[in-house]
Structures are given as structure tokens and as C-alpha cells.
Scaffold this motif. Structure first.
Motif, PDB file in Angstrom:
ATOM      1  N   PHE A   1       0.882  -1.161   0.000  1.00 24.68           N
ATOM      2  CA  PHE A   1       0.000   0.000   0.000  1.00 24.68           C
ATOM      3  C   PHE A   1       0.919   1.210   0.000  1.00 24.68           C
ATOM      4  CE2 PHE A   1      -2.725   3.141   2.286  1.00 24.68           C
ATOM      5  CZ  PHE A   1      -3.707   3.250   1.309  1.00 24.68           C
ATOM      6  N   GLY A   2       1.189   1.731  -1.228  1.00 25.96           N
ATOM      7  CA  GLY A   2       2.251   2.719  -1.357  1.00 25.96           C
ATOM      8  C   GLY A   2       3.573   2.006  -1.182  1.00 25.96           C
ATOM      9  N   LYS A   3       4.365   2.464  -0.226  1.00 23.90           N
ATOM     10  CA  LYS A   3       5.626   1.802   0.070  1.00 23.90           C
ATOM     11  C   LYS A   3       5.518   0.862   1.271  1.00 23.90           C
ATOM     12  CE  LYS A   3       8.571   5.496  -1.763  1.00 23.90           C
ATOM     13  NZ  LYS A   3       9.686   6.418  -1.465  1.00 23.90           N
ATOM     14  N   LYS A   4       4.358   0.811   1.882  1.00 19.64           N
ATOM     15  CA  LYS A   4       4.193   0.006   3.092  1.00 19.64           C
ATOM     16  C   LYS A   4       3.666  -1.388   2.762  1.00 19.64           C
ATOM     17  CE  LYS A   4       3.440   3.886   6.246  1.00 19.64           C
ATOM     18  NZ  LYS A   4       2.546   4.472   7.278  1.00 19.64           N
ATOM     19  N   LYS A   5       4.134  -2.361   3.527  1.00 20.37           N
ATOM     20  CA  LYS A   5       3.702  -3.735   3.341  1.00 20.37           C
ATOM     21  C   LYS A   5       2.281  -3.917   3.876  1.00 20.37           C
ATOM     22  CE  LYS A   5       4.838  -8.514   4.567  1.00 20.37           C
ATOM     23  NZ  LYS A   5       5.790  -9.412   5.244  1.00 20.37           N
TER      24      LYS A   5
END
Length: 335
Positions: free
Chosen positions: A76-80
Motif C-alpha cells: 500500500f504505497g511503500k508500506k507492506k
């Protein structure tokens, strides 16, 4: 497995989050969800930190947990994003984890030591089913031992007496004491089973007597149910034996028992108190131990088991009783 408080609440919350395909749960979202669930259950709780959350996820992924599989490619974007690889999976649909099963099997093995009790048969059966379902390795290790006498007479009565107490049945009991060659018949309202010194005792009310009747199970010859109406008791057996050692209770008042104890025995008495009322007062060459209880035969036997390391200073009657018993004992060894 994390054994700290609220662990199961966290596992259930994470399971719901991992199954939710309509929302992208990042690590921060999982942490918030877990802490909200904990606070809903316990408003005074402090919540958990990221380290605990990582530990919980690792446990759920392990064989000791539920062997969950997460989709490692979701972002989610750069987040896992944390989500089950199979969105239909849930830990609530799984049987007990191997870790839980082993803990349960250990508990059942402990309970199964109480052979002869009404619970024993189903405990053994359930233990076998757990071993089969979870392929638990049975090493037949004797990890823990209990003090028990497999040859003790009277254990065969425990199931019937337990059920009579539970279902409130009045019993006709044929009883043969050691001191009477003829059997005695008791019509007993059974209330409580108690084990002491590897023997079992039944306490109940025979209407011919004012006080409770205490019967040793190894002296019971026959038990029959009657149609007589059962009279319950309001006695709290958690407290009933507080003022004695053992099972013999009389109408005598509480007494202060003062003992002179040698340094050789004081460590045993300190770590395994003679009675809950025990108080220890150090002296120059010995220790004074004070008990507040009702003296009985079990107390005398307990004190005699310490041999020369204990001397009864008071009350006088208890001291005299022990003196008489010691003199009789001496006669057996006198040349």
C-alpha cells in the motif's frame, strides 16, 4: 507461544485483519487494531509495542502456532500489507495448534494420575485422540510423579460416592472399622471427599449424630442408594479443615501449640509449614514455632515424624499424649 496477558485477543484480532480483503492493513494498522481490542476488553491495559506484534505474527506463522501463510507481495504505497495468502483461511477454522495440544496433553497426563476418580476414563480417551489427531510423539517419559498408592483399598468407591454427592443421593453404607469386629450401618447424606496421607475419606451427615461423620473409604464394605430425601449442607469445605491437620475434627476449641524446634529441622518446617497458622521465633540455640489449631491424632503423628528435632512445650495435654506414645514406642525397642 507468547504467554503474556491478552495474547489470544491479539491472535483473534490479527486473524480478522488478515482475512479482511476490503482493507489494506499495514503494520501500524495492525498495532492500532490490536490495542483497540485489548482496551475494549481491559480499559486499564497499556497496550503493546511493535516488538510484541512481530512476535505474535512469527508465532502464528510457526508450526507451534497455526502455520499461517501471508501474501508477501502486497503493498500500500511503500508500506507492506498484511493479508492471508488464502483469504478463506482462519485460525478459528483450525484444530488446536501443536503447541496448544501439547499443553493440553500435559495437563491431561497430570489429571490422569487421579486414577479411580470419575474423570479418569474420558481423560485417557481424550489424550489418545489428541495423540492421534496431532501425531504427538509419546515418549512415555515420567516427567512428574505424584505420591500415590496403587494398591490402596477403597479407591473403587470414589466414582459412586462422587456421583452420590453430585446428584444428592442418600446412601446406606456398610462400614467396618479397625476397632469393631462387627460392621456398622450408616445412612449418610454424603457431602465431601477428601484425600489425606494417601487415604480417601468421605464426610457426610448421619441424622443420628450432631456432628459430621468421617468414613475412611478403605473400611467401606458396601454402598447402596436409598430413596430418602437428601439434606444439603451449607458447609464451606474450603474452610472446614483450616483449623486442623488432616481430617479429624472435634468440637474442641482452638489452642496455641508451642514447639521447640532444632536447627536441623527448622528449614523443613519453614519451607513446608506444619499448618497455615505457623509462626517462627528464633532463639539462641533453637527456634520456637507457634501453631493455632485444634490438636488431633494427625498433629501428634506429624510431630512424631520429626523425632528428636521437635519438643512440645505446650499445651500440657498434647505434651503428655506424645510422652505416652514415645514411652510405648521405647518399650518396643528396649532390650
Amino acid at each position: 507461544m507468547a504467554t503474556n496477558k491478552h495474547a489470544q485477543i491479539r491472535y483473534n484480532t490479527l486473524d480478522k485483519c488478515f482475512r479482511n480483503t476490503g482493507r489494506n492493513y499495514t503494520l501500524d494498522d495492525l498495532l492500532e487494531a490490536c490495542n483497540n481490542a485489548i482496551l475494549d476488553f481491559d480499559p486499564a491495559a497499556e497496550g503493546i509495542k511493535r516488538r510484541q506484534l512481530f512476535d505474535d505474527i512469527r508465532f502464528m506463522q510457526s508450526e507451534q502456532g497455526w502455520s499461517i501463510e501471508l501474501n508477501d507481495e502486497l503493498k500500500f504505497g511503500k508500506k507492506k500489507v498484511y493479508r492471508y495468502l488464502d483469504p478463506t483461511f482462519s485460525i478459528s477454522q483450525q484444530p488446536l495448534s501443536e503447541s496448544d495440544a501439547n499443553h493440553l496433553k500435559a495437563a491431561l497426563a497430570t489429571l490422569s494420575r487421579f486414577k479411580g476418580t470419575p474423570q479418569y476414563d474420558w481423560i485417557e480417551e481424550l489424550s489418545l485422540r489428541l495423540e492421534d489427531n496431532f501425531k504427538l510423539k509419546n515418549t512415555d517419559q515420567n516427567i512428574i510423579s505424584f505420591e500415590e498408592n496403587p494398591y490402596l483399598q477403597g479407591k473403587e468407591h470414589i466414582t459412586q460416592l462422587y456421583n452420590a454427592i453430585h446428584y444428592q443421593k442418600v446412601l446406606k453404607i456398610t462400614y467396618k472399622s479397625f476397632n469393631n469386629p462387627e460392621p456398622i450401618i450408616f445412612t449418610l447424606h454424603p457431602y465431601h471427599l477428601k484425600q489425606y496421607n494417601n487415604r480417601w475419606f468421605l464426610l457426610g451427615k448421619d441424622e443420628r449424630f450432631e456432628t459430621l461423620t468421617n468414613l475412611a473409604l478403605d473400611r467401606i464394605e458396601k454402598i447402596e442408594e436409598t430413596a430418602q430425601k437428601y439434606t444439603p449442607t451449607d458447609i464451606d469445605f474450603e474452610e472446614y479443615f483450616d483449623d486442623v491437620i488432616g481430617v479429624s475434627i472435634s468440637e474442641k476449641p482452638l489452642q496455641s501449640v508451642l514447639l521447640k524446634v532444632s536447627p536441623n529441622a527448622i528449614h523443613y518446617i519453614r519451607t513446608k509449614p506444619l499448618h497455615g497458622s505457623q509462626k517462627i521465633r528464633p532463639q539462641e540455640e533453637h527456634f520456637l514455632v507457634e501453631l493455632n489449631l485444634i490438636p488431633n491424632y494427625e498433629l501428634e503423628s506429624c510431630l512424631l515424624s520429626y523425632g528428636e528435632n521437635i519438643e512440645v512445650l505446650e499445651p500440657t495435654m498434647l505434651r503428655d499424649n506424645l510422652k505416652t506414645r514415645i514411652e510405648e514406642l521405647y518399650k518396643n525397642y528396649k532390650i
